[in-house]
Design a protein around this motif. Structure first.
Motif, PDB file in Angstrom:
ATOM      1  N   THR A  34       0.820  -1.213   0.000  1.00 13.63           N
ATOM      2  CA  THR A  34       0.000   0.000   0.000  1.00 13.63           C
ATOM      3  C   THR A  34       0.858   1.268   0.000  1.00 13.63           C
ATOM      4  O   THR A  34       0.327   2.367   0.077  1.00 13.63           O
ATOM      5  CB  THR A  34      -0.942   0.034   1.223  1.00 13.63           C
ATOM      6  N   GLY A  35       2.176   1.120  -0.086  1.00 13.06           N
ATOM      7  CA  GLY A  35       3.056   2.285  -0.055  1.00 13.06           C
ATOM      8  C   GLY A  35       3.400   2.784  -1.447  1.00 13.06           C
ATOM      9  O   GLY A  35       2.891   2.281  -2.457  1.00 13.06           O
ATOM     10  N   VAL A  36       4.292   3.762  -1.487  1.00 14.62           N
ATOM     11  CA  VAL A  36       4.689   4.357  -2.765  1.00 14.62           C
ATOM     12  C   VAL A  36       5.905   3.627  -3.360  1.00 14.62           C
ATOM     13  O   VAL A  36       6.066   3.565  -4.578  1.00 14.62           O
ATOM     14  CB  VAL A  36       4.967   5.874  -2.596  1.00 14.62           C
ATOM     15  N   TYR A  37       6.736   3.015  -2.514  1.00 16.84           N
ATOM     16  CA  TYR A  37       7.893   2.269  -3.037  1.00 16.84           C
ATOM     17  C   TYR A  37       7.437   1.164  -3.982  1.00 16.84           C
ATOM     18  O   TYR A  37       8.089   0.863  -4.981  1.00 16.84           O
ATOM     19  CB  TYR A  37       8.705   1.612  -1.908  1.00 16.84           C
ATOM     20  N   GLY A  65       9.886  -5.594   3.124  1.00 20.13           N
ATOM     21  CA  GLY A  65       9.708  -4.870   4.385  1.00 20.13           C
ATOM     22  C   GLY A  65      10.008  -3.389   4.287  1.00 20.13           C
ATOM     23  O   GLY A  65       9.616  -2.621   5.136  1.00 20.13           O
ATOM     24  N   GLY A  66      10.771  -2.976   3.249  1.00 23.07           N
ATOM     25  CA  GLY A  66      11.114  -1.565   3.085  1.00 23.07           C
ATOM     26  C   GLY A  66      12.623  -1.324   3.040  1.00 23.07           C
ATOM     27  O   GLY A  66      13.403  -2.233   2.753  1.00 23.07           O
ATOM     28  N   SER A  67      13.012  -0.094   3.325  1.00 28.47           N
ATOM     29  CA  SER A  67      14.399   0.387   3.157  1.00 28.47           C
ATOM     30  C   SER A  67      15.494  -0.538   3.695  1.00 28.47           C
ATOM     31  O   SER A  67      16.437  -0.880   2.985  1.00 28.47           O
ATOM     32  CB  SER A  67      14.590   1.712   3.901  1.00 28.47           C
ATOM     33  N   ILE A  68      15.379  -0.892   4.966  1.00 34.21           N
ATOM     34  CA  ILE A  68      16.462  -1.660   5.601  1.00 34.21           C
ATOM     35  C   ILE A  68      16.516  -3.059   4.983  1.00 34.21           C
ATOM     36  O   ILE A  68      17.592  -3.579   4.665  1.00 34.21           O
ATOM     37  CB  ILE A  68      16.235  -1.754   7.135  1.00 34.21           C
ATOM     38  N   ALA A  84      15.259   2.951  -1.125  1.00 31.96           N
ATOM     39  CA  ALA A  84      15.656   3.135   0.277  1.00 31.96           C
ATOM     40  C   ALA A  84      15.622   4.614   0.626  1.00 31.96           C
ATOM     41  O   ALA A  84      15.945   5.465  -0.204  1.00 31.96           O
ATOM     42  CB  ALA A  84      17.057   2.583   0.514  1.00 31.96           C
ATOM     43  N   GLN A  85      15.251   4.905   1.863  1.00 33.37           N
ATOM     44  CA  GLN A  85      15.263   6.287   2.333  1.00 33.37           C
ATOM     45  C   GLN A  85      16.701   6.825   2.279  1.00 33.37           C
ATOM     46  O   GLN A  85      17.650   6.093   2.548  1.00 33.37           O
ATOM     47  CB  GLN A  85      14.760   6.349   3.783  1.00 33.37           C
ATOM     48  N   SER A  86      16.822   8.130   2.020  1.00 30.55           N
ATOM     49  CA  SER A  86      18.154   8.738   1.911  1.00 30.55           C
ATOM     50  C   SER A  86      18.951   8.619   3.209  1.00 30.55           C
ATOM     51  O   SER A  86      20.178   8.498   3.165  1.00 30.55           O
ATOM     52  CB  SER A  86      18.034  10.206   1.501  1.00 30.55           C
ATOM     53  N   GLY A 146      12.393  -4.002   9.326  1.00 34.18           N
ATOM     54  CA  GLY A 146      12.892  -3.876   7.950  1.00 34.18           C
ATOM     55  C   GLY A 146      12.467  -2.588   7.275  1.00 34.18           C
ATOM     56  O   GLY A 146      12.965  -2.250   6.212  1.00 34.18           O
ATOM     57  N   SER A 147      11.541  -1.867   7.903  1.00 31.17           N
ATOM     58  CA  SER A 147      11.056  -0.641   7.267  1.00 31.17           C
ATOM     59  C   SER A 147      11.932   0.554   7.627  1.00 31.17           C
ATOM     60  O   SER A 147      12.586   0.582   8.675  1.00 31.17           O
ATOM     61  CB  SER A 147       9.615  -0.344   7.696  1.00 31.17           C
ATOM     62  N   GLY A 148      11.893   1.561   6.754  1.00 35.57           N
ATOM     63  CA  GLY A 148      12.585   2.806   7.043  1.00 35.57           C
ATOM     64  C   GLY A 148      11.934   3.539   8.201  1.00 35.57           C
ATOM     65  O   GLY A 148      12.613   4.169   9.007  1.00 35.57           O
ATOM     66  N   GLN A 149      10.599   3.461   8.282  1.00 34.40           N
ATOM     67  CA  GLN A 149       9.939   4.233   9.343  1.00 34.40           C
ATOM     68  C   GLN A 149      10.293   3.743  10.732  1.00 34.40           C
ATOM     69  O   GLN A 149      10.502   4.549  11.650  1.00 34.40           O
ATOM     70  CB  GLN A 149       8.413   4.312   9.170  1.00 34.40           C
ATOM     71  N   LEU A 150      10.401   2.414  10.913  1.00 33.00           N
ATOM     72  CA  LEU A 150      10.786   1.913  12.233  1.00 33.00           C
ATOM     73  C   LEU A 150      12.195   2.405  12.578  1.00 33.00           C
ATOM     74  O   LEU A 150      12.449   2.886  13.679  1.00 33.00           O
ATOM     75  CB  LEU A 150      10.736   0.380  12.264  1.00 33.00           C
ATOM     76  N   THR A 193       6.947   6.759   7.072  1.00 35.57           N
ATOM     77  CA  THR A 193       7.787   7.653   6.275  1.00 35.57           C
ATOM     78  C   THR A 193       7.432   7.351   4.825  1.00 35.57           C
ATOM     79  O   THR A 193       7.813   6.298   4.309  1.00 35.57           O
ATOM     80  CB  THR A 193       9.291   7.379   6.503  1.00 35.57           C
ATOM     81  N   VAL A 194       6.731   8.251   4.181  1.00 33.83           N
ATOM     82  CA  VAL A 194       6.118   7.869   2.907  1.00 33.83           C
ATOM     83  C   VAL A 194       5.812   9.089   2.044  1.00 33.83           C
ATOM     84  O   VAL A 194       5.634  10.191   2.569  1.00 33.83           O
ATOM     85  CB  VAL A 194       4.822   7.046   3.191  1.00 33.83           C
ATOM     86  N   GLY A 195       5.755   8.900   0.732  1.00 32.24           N
ATOM     87  CA  GLY A 195       5.394   9.975  -0.192  1.00 32.24           C
ATOM     88  C   GLY A 195       3.903  10.282  -0.117  1.00 32.24           C
ATOM     89  O   GLY A 195       3.094   9.399   0.189  1.00 32.24           O
TER      90      GLY A 195
HETATM   91  N1  GLU Z   1       9.884   4.742   3.570  1.00 31.65           N
HETATM   92  C1  GLU Z   1       9.370   3.430   3.800  1.00 31.65           C
HETATM   93  C2  GLU Z   1      10.510   2.483   4.080  1.00 31.65           C
HETATM   94  O1  GLU Z   1      11.618   2.803   3.937  1.00 31.65           O
HETATM   95  C3  GLU Z   1       8.541   2.884   2.647  1.00 31.65           C
HETATM   96  C4  GLU Z   1       7.514   3.813   2.114  1.00 31.65           C
HETATM   97  C5  GLU Z   1       6.765   3.251   0.915  1.00 31.65           C
HETATM   98  O2  GLU Z   1       6.608   2.041   0.835  1.00 31.65           O
HETATM   99  O3  GLU Z   1       6.394   4.050   0.068  1.00 31.65           O
HETATM  100  O4  GLU Z   1      10.350   1.384   4.451  1.00 31.65           O
END
Ligand code: GLU
Length: 319
Positions: A34-37, A65-68, A84-86, A146-150, A193-195
């Motif tokens: 459901t995210g933007v990635y 899981g996301g960024s990590i 991945a998040q900057s 595994g997510s950037g937000q955590l 953390t999301v667009g």
């Molecule tokens: N920023 C999130 C992450 O690093 C993902 C956001 C998205 O899925 O759009 O896990």
């Protein structure tokens, strides 16, 4: 899943043809469905796969899981590229923060940056949460492993001198589950953390009265001042039901990364698929609307650019 075909590339070049001599599969790590990635990865693959007949590349972009999780999968050679998040690109490349024990991922390579990602906190309107500090003692979904937000939430808690124990509950539901958890009164607030705009938050605020919570204060100002990958950000007022005013927070950028172990020709073809079809790409999600080529090849990148990307950017006269 990484297939290394230096010889195939060399022979394709000697024959004077574009692309790879043999079919190759590449995998792009994304995030929750459901995210933007997920849309970033799916969009890139859609553009790449339109040209398979020319370049022999086939692309898939599964949910992760996301960024990590993506950085770790690229490092392990299980995935070729990922979003991945900057902040986590920086720490992954340098072996700092969460990546200190793993050491620097020196082969990490930046490809381009994408949309901005404000650190977003949404609370039930009935939970009595008007500021980040009001989260103390509440039930908070802090993000899936595994997510950037955590990971970024942990940075914020650290900066504030808090820990997960400061919450009555710190749940780790996935983005796809957290909107429902907010609506069902299982949690008081969720972090993402999301667009923007995105469907997941639209769902959260349409099932229950909810408000965007500002993330500001001295500790956040210090995080922004001390780290090049953080910037002040806002979620525009009126974008989501229940939040008519702008919400101040801080944010990062979504970035697209790979490894120097991935073939130059592969990265070149992926980058070419995106930027040769840039208007089409920008139409695939509202969060991509304001992207510019110039910003994408410089902003939010801390690992060196991959040689295959540099080749394309030079061809276009952008570097
Ligand atoms: N920023 C999130 C992450 O690093 C993902 C956001 C998205 O899925 O759009 O896990």
């Amino acid at each position: 899943m990484k297939i290394f075909k230096g010889l195939a590339v060399a022979s394709a070049m000697m024959a004077g043809t574009a692309g790879l001599a043999q079919e190759q599969f590449i995998t792009i790590g994304t995030g929750g469905q459901t995210g933007v990635y997920f849309v970033v990865g799916q969009s890139i693959c859609r553009l790449v796969n339109r040209g398979t007949a020319d370049h022999n590349l086939k692309c898939t972009a599964p949910s992760t899981g996301g960024s990590i999780a993506n950085i770790n999968a690229i490092k392990a050679g299980d995935m070729d590229m990922g979003v991945a998040q900057s902040d986590w690109q920086f720490h992954g490349y340098n072996g700092t923060s969460k990546f200190e024990d793993d050491g620097a991922f020196e082969n990490m390579r930046a490809v381009f940056s994408v949309h901005g990602e404000p650190f977003t906190v949404i609370a039930r309107a009935d939970a009595g949460i008007a500021t980040f500090d009001d989260l103390k003692g509440k039930r908070v979904n802090v993000g899936n492993p595994g997510s950037g937000q955590l990971a970024t939430m942990e940075v914020v808690l650290d900066a504030k001198g808090w820990s997960m124990d400061d919450f009555a509950l710190a749940s780790e539901l996935k983005p796809a589950e957290q909107a429902a958890a907010l609506g069902d009164n299982k949690v008081d607030a969720i972090i993402y953390t999301v667009g923007h705009p995105n469907g997941s938050i639209q769902e959260a605020v349409s099932t229950v009265d909810a408000v965007m919570v500002p993330v500001t204060g001295a500790e956040i100002d210090a995080l922004i001042a001390d780290n090049p990958f953080y910037a002040a950000a806002k979620i525009p007022g009126g974008m989501y039901e229940g939040s008519p005013e702008d919400t101040a927070t801080f944010g990062v950028k979504a970035t697209f990364v790979t490894s120097s172990d991935v073939d130059d020709e592969v990265v070149y073809q992926v980058v070419k698929a995106v930027f040769d079809n840039f208007d089409r790409f920008k139409r695939l999600h509202p969060a991509f609307e304001n992207l510019t080529e110039e910003e994408m090849i410089s902003g939010g990148l801390s690992a060196p650019l991959h040689d295959g990307a540099v080749r394309y950017y030079k061809e276009r006269g952008w570097m």
